[in-house]
Design a protein around this motif. Structure first.
Motif, PDB file in Angstrom:
ATOM      1  N   TYR A  23      -6.095  -3.229   3.716  1.00 47.82           N
ATOM      2  CA  TYR A  23      -6.133  -4.068   2.512  1.00 47.82           C
ATOM      3  C   TYR A  23      -5.454  -3.334   1.366  1.00 47.82           C
ATOM      4  CZ  TYR A  23      -8.109  -6.608  -1.459  1.00 47.82           C
ATOM      5  OH  TYR A  23      -8.270  -7.324  -2.611  1.00 47.82           O
ATOM      6  N   ASN A  26      -1.719  -5.115   4.370  1.00 49.23           N
ATOM      7  CA  ASN A  26      -1.744  -5.560   5.757  1.00 49.23           C
ATOM      8  C   ASN A  26      -3.164  -5.454   6.330  1.00 49.23           C
ATOM      9  OD1 ASN A  26      -0.702  -6.470   8.175  1.00 49.23           O
ATOM     10  ND2 ASN A  26      -0.136  -4.428   8.879  1.00 49.23           N
ATOM     11  N   LYS A  29      -7.921  -8.645  10.291  1.00 49.70           N
ATOM     12  CA  LYS A  29      -8.828  -9.784  10.136  1.00 49.70           C
ATOM     13  C   LYS A  29      -9.483 -10.080  11.469  1.00 49.70           C
ATOM     14  CE  LYS A  29      -5.391 -13.397  10.834  1.00 49.70           C
ATOM     15  NZ  LYS A  29      -4.855 -14.651  10.362  1.00 49.70           N
ATOM     16  N   LYS A  63      -8.996 -11.625   5.377  1.00 49.59           N
ATOM     17  CA  LYS A  63      -8.004 -10.687   4.844  1.00 49.59           C
ATOM     18  C   LYS A  63      -8.374 -10.155   3.467  1.00 49.59           C
ATOM     19  CE  LYS A  63      -3.841 -12.280   7.175  1.00 49.59           C
ATOM     20  NZ  LYS A  63      -2.455 -12.694   6.940  1.00 49.59           N
TER      21      LYS A  63
END
Length: 121
Positions: A23, A26, A29, A63
């Motif tokens: 984070y 990229n 998740k 995300k």
């Protein structure tokens, strides 16, 4: 009707966010998170679920910021220790800033604000 006066407790608080690895550029998740809520409660922390989802009884990342933990106490130092200890009871592919609530970072922010205030606009 009457507007109630807000009442605040006279305690220090520190909040630390746990975010997916990678984070913000990229982030991973759909990763499972294990949260030991009772242990967080027992150490004095509070947990706030943010950007997560529940599937088949388990918690998963998206995300964005996944979970916030809050520590409180008589001082920022105590509150920071409670918040940091709370992070130990959350498992998964998560990261967090360990410097949040630490004296060095707070003093750095204060110096920065004083510098900004001293500039003539």
């Amino acid at each position: 009707g009457k507007i109630k006066e807000a009442r605040f407790k006279k305690v220090a608080t520190v909040v630390k966010y746990l975010v997916p690895e990678g984070y913000p550029e990229n982030p991973v998740k759909n990763e499972k998170i294990l949260v030991e809520e009772e242990k967080i409660k027992n150490c004095g922390g509070k947990i706030f679920y943010a950007s997560v989802y529940l599937k088949d009884g388990s918690i998963y990342t998206t995300k964005s910021r996944a979970i916030a933990v809050m520590g409180s106490g008589d001082s920022i130092d105590v509150a920071e220790r409670v918040a940091e200890q709370s992070t130990h009871y959350i498992k998964g592919r998560l990261e967090h800033r360990r410097d949040i609530g630490k004296r060095e970072l707070i003093e750095k922010r204060i110096r920065h604000m004083e510098e900004l205030k001293s500039r003539k606009i």
